[in-house]
Design a protein around this motif. Structure first.
Motif, PDB file in Angstrom:
ATOM      1  N   THR A 155       0.032 -13.895 -37.949  1.00  0.00           N
ATOM      2  CA  THR A 155       0.778 -12.633 -38.021  1.00  0.00           C
ATOM      3  C   THR A 155       2.282 -13.071 -38.544  1.00  0.00           C
ATOM      4  N   THR A 156       3.110 -12.803 -37.789  1.00  0.00           N
ATOM      5  CA  THR A 156       4.534 -12.817 -38.462  1.00  0.00           C
ATOM      6  C   THR A 156       5.645 -12.758 -37.251  1.00  0.00           C
ATOM      7  N   ASP A 157       6.639 -13.482 -37.913  1.00  0.00           N
ATOM      8  CA  ASP A 157       7.996 -13.301 -36.808  1.00  0.00           C
ATOM      9  C   ASP A 157       8.314 -11.968 -36.469  1.00  0.00           C
ATOM     10  N   LYS A 158       7.774 -10.731 -37.232  1.00  0.00           N
ATOM     11  CA  LYS A 158       8.399  -9.426 -37.098  1.00  0.00           C
ATOM     12  C   LYS A 158       7.645  -8.752 -36.136  1.00  0.00           C
ATOM     13  N   VAL A 159       6.568  -9.477 -35.287  1.00  0.00           N
ATOM     14  CA  VAL A 159       6.100  -8.554 -34.290  1.00  0.00           C
ATOM     15  C   VAL A 159       6.730  -8.311 -33.118  1.00  0.00           C
ATOM     16  N   TYR A 160       8.017  -8.861 -32.851  1.00  0.00           N
ATOM     17  CA  TYR A 160       8.795  -8.649 -31.845  1.00  0.00           C
ATOM     18  C   TYR A 160       9.591  -7.447 -31.818  1.00  0.00           C
ATOM     19  N   GLU A 161       9.781  -6.869 -30.711  1.00  0.00           N
ATOM     20  CA  GLU A 161      10.552  -5.640 -30.513  1.00  0.00           C
ATOM     21  C   GLU A 161      12.172  -6.260 -30.743  1.00  0.00           C
ATOM     22  N   ASN A 162      12.603  -6.170 -31.989  1.00  0.00           N
ATOM     23  CA  ASN A 162      13.919  -6.750 -32.537  1.00  0.00           C
ATOM     24  C   ASN A 162      14.905  -6.135 -31.882  1.00  0.00           C
ATOM     25  N   VAL A 169      21.368 -12.508 -30.516  1.00  0.00           N
ATOM     26  CA  VAL A 169      21.409 -13.755 -31.011  1.00  0.00           C
ATOM     27  C   VAL A 169      20.477 -15.114 -30.641  1.00  0.00           C
ATOM     28  N   TRP A 170      19.643 -14.521 -29.409  1.00  0.00           N
ATOM     29  CA  TRP A 170      18.788 -15.601 -28.935  1.00  0.00           C
ATOM     30  C   TRP A 170      17.533 -15.626 -29.815  1.00  0.00           C
ATOM     31  N   PRO A 171      16.882 -16.579 -29.944  1.00  0.00           N
ATOM     32  CA  PRO A 171      15.280 -16.825 -30.536  1.00  0.00           C
ATOM     33  C   PRO A 171      14.576 -16.332 -29.844  1.00  0.00           C
ATOM     34  N   TYR A 172      13.453 -15.592 -30.096  1.00  0.00           N
ATOM     35  CA  TYR A 172      12.480 -14.871 -29.692  1.00  0.00           C
ATOM     36  C   TYR A 172      11.169 -15.725 -29.301  1.00  0.00           C
ATOM     37  N   ARG A 173      10.881 -15.670 -27.945  1.00  0.00           N
ATOM     38  CA  ARG A 173       9.727 -16.684 -27.367  1.00  0.00           C
ATOM     39  C   ARG A 173       8.579 -15.868 -27.351  1.00  0.00           C
ATOM     40  N   GLU A 174       7.531 -16.809 -27.160  1.00  0.00           N
ATOM     41  CA  GLU A 174       6.258 -16.052 -27.423  1.00  0.00           C
ATOM     42  C   GLU A 174       5.951 -15.045 -26.318  1.00  0.00           C
ATOM     43  N   ASN A 175       6.542 -14.979 -25.137  1.00  0.00           N
ATOM     44  CA  ASN A 175       6.372 -13.911 -24.098  1.00  0.00           C
ATOM     45  C   ASN A 175       7.182 -12.871 -24.341  1.00  0.00           C
ATOM     46  N   GLU A 176       8.136 -12.815 -25.219  1.00  0.00           N
ATOM     47  CA  GLU A 176       8.918 -11.550 -25.671  1.00  0.00           C
ATOM     48  C   GLU A 176       8.124 -10.147 -25.835  1.00  0.00           C
ATOM     49  N   ARG A 177       8.696  -8.976 -25.557  1.00  0.00           N
ATOM     50  CA  ARG A 177       7.883  -7.785 -25.919  1.00  0.00           C
ATOM     51  C   ARG A 177       7.450  -7.731 -27.207  1.00  0.00           C
ATOM     52  N   LEU A 178       6.528  -7.123 -27.524  1.00  0.00           N
ATOM     53  CA  LEU A 178       5.960  -7.031 -29.039  1.00  0.00           C
ATOM     54  C   LEU A 178       6.547  -5.577 -29.249  1.00  0.00           C
ATOM     55  N   GLY A 179       6.756  -5.282 -30.737  1.00  0.00           N
ATOM     56  CA  GLY A 179       7.153  -3.924 -31.241  1.00  0.00           C
ATOM     57  C   GLY A 179       6.974  -3.843 -32.671  1.00  0.00           C
ATOM     58  N   GLY A 180       8.384  -3.430 -33.213  1.00  0.00           N
ATOM     59  CA  GLY A 180       8.360  -3.571 -34.937  1.00  0.00           C
ATOM     60  C   GLY A 180       8.459  -2.122 -35.047  1.00  0.00           C
ATOM     61  N   LEU A 181       9.768  -1.669 -35.683  1.00  0.00           N
ATOM     62  CA  LEU A 181       9.993  -0.425 -35.966  1.00  0.00           C
ATOM     63  C   LEU A 181       9.510  -0.046 -37.342  1.00  0.00           C
ATOM     64  N   ASP A 182       9.345  -0.928 -38.322  1.00  0.00           N
ATOM     65  CA  ASP A 182       8.687  -0.398 -39.787  1.00  0.00           C
ATOM     66  C   ASP A 182       7.244  -0.800 -39.596  1.00  0.00           C
ATOM     67  N   PRO A 183       6.492   0.107 -40.434  1.00  0.00           N
ATOM     68  CA  PRO A 183       4.997   0.101 -40.373  1.00  0.00           C
ATOM     69  C   PRO A 183       4.397  -1.307 -40.494  1.00  0.00           C
ATOM     70  N   TYR A 184       5.013  -2.042 -41.499  1.00  0.00           N
ATOM     71  CA  TYR A 184       4.316  -3.677 -41.424  1.00  0.00           C
ATOM     72  C   TYR A 184       4.562  -4.183 -40.090  1.00  0.00           C
ATOM     73  N   SER A 185       5.766  -4.337 -39.513  1.00  0.00           N
ATOM     74  CA  SER A 185       6.056  -4.939 -38.421  1.00  0.00           C
ATOM     75  C   SER A 185       5.252  -4.724 -37.252  1.00  0.00           C
ATOM     76  N   ASN A 186       5.019  -3.205 -37.180  1.00  0.00           N
ATOM     77  CA  ASN A 186       4.396  -2.444 -36.039  1.00  0.00           C
ATOM     78  C   ASN A 186       2.778  -2.965 -36.371  1.00  0.00           C
ATOM     79  N   SER A 187       2.508  -2.984 -37.417  1.00  0.00           N
ATOM     80  CA  SER A 187       1.081  -3.034 -37.763  1.00  0.00           C
ATOM     81  C   SER A 187       0.656  -4.612 -37.328  1.00  0.00           C
ATOM     82  N   LYS A 188       1.569  -5.440 -37.440  1.00  0.00           N
ATOM     83  CA  LYS A 188       1.054  -6.824 -37.245  1.00  0.00           C
ATOM     84  C   LYS A 188       1.211  -6.926 -35.744  1.00  0.00           C
ATOM     85  N   ALA A 189       2.014  -6.263 -35.082  1.00  0.00           N
ATOM     86  CA  ALA A 189       2.013  -6.327 -33.586  1.00  0.00           C
ATOM     87  C   ALA A 189       0.813  -5.722 -33.015  1.00  0.00           C
TER      88      ALA A 189
END
Length: 373
Positions: A134-141, A145-165
């Motif tokens: 998938t992509t780093d953009k799957v996270y609810e951004n 300033v902190w790096p996203y961990r694998e257990n962070e909430r999925l999201g994505g505002l744009d269609p690409y990021s959201n579709s990969k989530a």
């Protein structure tokens, strides 16, 4: 832990999206270790393409040009090839294109994932590992300033990021509905998703990506318009996440599902830098190459800041790679300066008419000396 080339010898590997930039590098890496690679993908997405200029098809056991949304063809292909490992890379991969055609993006990235998992459910008795890239953009951004961990909430505002989530959620649903970890002794399938940062490397001819746009501007002797100069991204050479993916697959094989789940593969924190710093680094490296190598053709790129209105893209994005470091013993090997140098070497060779297949294989060999036994 390093890659075990013996593990991959004669392994049957099925790659979706094998004609793309990242899929082509993946196919070359696997073939160089003796894997029997089959590919299922649309025709190369750009002209020129890495798939064609590096003659990737010559390394493949089987190559099928078809749509991931055609589930009947997909079932037939998996049933015929009987792969042990499936690496799902087929996607509509560009944020700006997802604004232009969101339906195409969702149908490819979401239903394409559902289709391949359904094909595995119905025709994939041979499959032992399924890895969804998938992509780093799957996270609810949250632009923090902190790096996203694998257990962070999925999201994505744009269609690409959201579709990969959504693609990740589909994968998780199929695992819990049909391939439960506690039943792995029956179905024998391990499932995971892998999230990488901004992947760069030689042979990326896509539009609306910083490095390809810079290379084009150099070739055309034009000034590049930089949209988001202060946006911070986890830049990494394409061989870095591929090494992580393959190391993860080795671990997943015969693992009783303990490596199932989501994984981040990105650079070290100090390598996560703004767009404008990448441009400046590239300028400095080109200047050094010009002074040291008479055959080096590339000129120093010129740029200007584009302050116009653009679709939303995240400004700040970092990945926490502690899980991969601690559980896979995977670490990035090439810093951003070396990654940019490898891209410039590849591009200069391409412009000089050098055998690109050899350039790719030489870079893979150079990287493999650090990561393979």
């Amino acid at each position: 832990m390093v890659l075990n080339a013996t593990f991959w010898k004669n392994k049957s590997v099925f790659i979706t999206g094998h004609t793309g930039f990242k899929g082509s590098w993946m196919a070359l890496c696997l073939s160089s270790m003796g894997a029997k690679v089959s590919g299922y993908s649309l025709a190369p997405p750009t002209d020129p393409s890495l798939f064609e200029v590096a003659k990737v098809e010559n390394f493949l056991f089987h190559s099928e040009i078809a749509d991931i949304r055609d589930i009947e063809k997909l079932k037939s292909s998996i049933g015929t090839q009987k792969p042990e490992i499936i690496i799902h890379m087929a996607a509509q991969p560009l944020v700006r294109d997802s604004y232009k055609d969101p339906i195409e993006t969702y149908s490819t990235n979401v239903m394409g994932t559902a289709n391949i998992l359904e094909a595995i459910r119905l025709k994939g008795d041979s499959v032992r590992v399924f890895l969804n890239i998938t992509t780093d953009k799957v996270y609810e951004n949250k632009e923090w300033v902190w790096p996203y961990r694998e257990n962070e909430r999925l999201g994505g505002l744009d269609p690409y990021s959201n579709s990969k989530a959504c693609s990740e959620l589909v994968t998780h649903s199929y695992e819990n509905s049909f391939f439960k970890k506690e039943d792995i002794s029956k179905h024998r399938l391990s499932i995971a998703t892998a999230r990488a940062g901004n992947v760069i490397g030689g042979g990326d001819f896509a539009n609306d990506r910083l490095i390809p746009d810079l290379i084009r501007s150099i070739s055309l002797n034009q000034s590049l318009k930089i949209r988001n100069p202060n946006s911070i991204r986890p830049w990494q050479h394409v061989l870095e996440p591929i090494n992580g993916y393959l190391l993860l697959i080795e671990s997943m094989y015969d693992s009783d599902g303990i490596y199932n789940g989501a994984w981040n593969f990105g650079p070290n924190t100090n390598e996560t830098v703004p767009v404008i710093e990448i441009v400046h680094k590239l300028q400095k490296i080109i200047e050094v190459c010009q002074n040291s190598d008479p055959s080096f053709q590339l000129n120093i790129p010129r740029y200007e800041i584009d302050n116009g209105d653009h679709p939303h893209e995240a400004n700040f994005l970092k990945l926490d790679i502690s899980k991969a470091k601690n559980q896979l013993n995977w670490f990035p090997k090439w810093n951003i300066d070396h990654a940019l140098l490898k891209i410039l070497e590849w591009t200069n060779a391409y412009l000089n008419g050098t055998d690109i297949q050899n350039i790719c294989l030489n870079q893979i060999e150079e990287y493999s000396r650090l990561t393979t036994v």
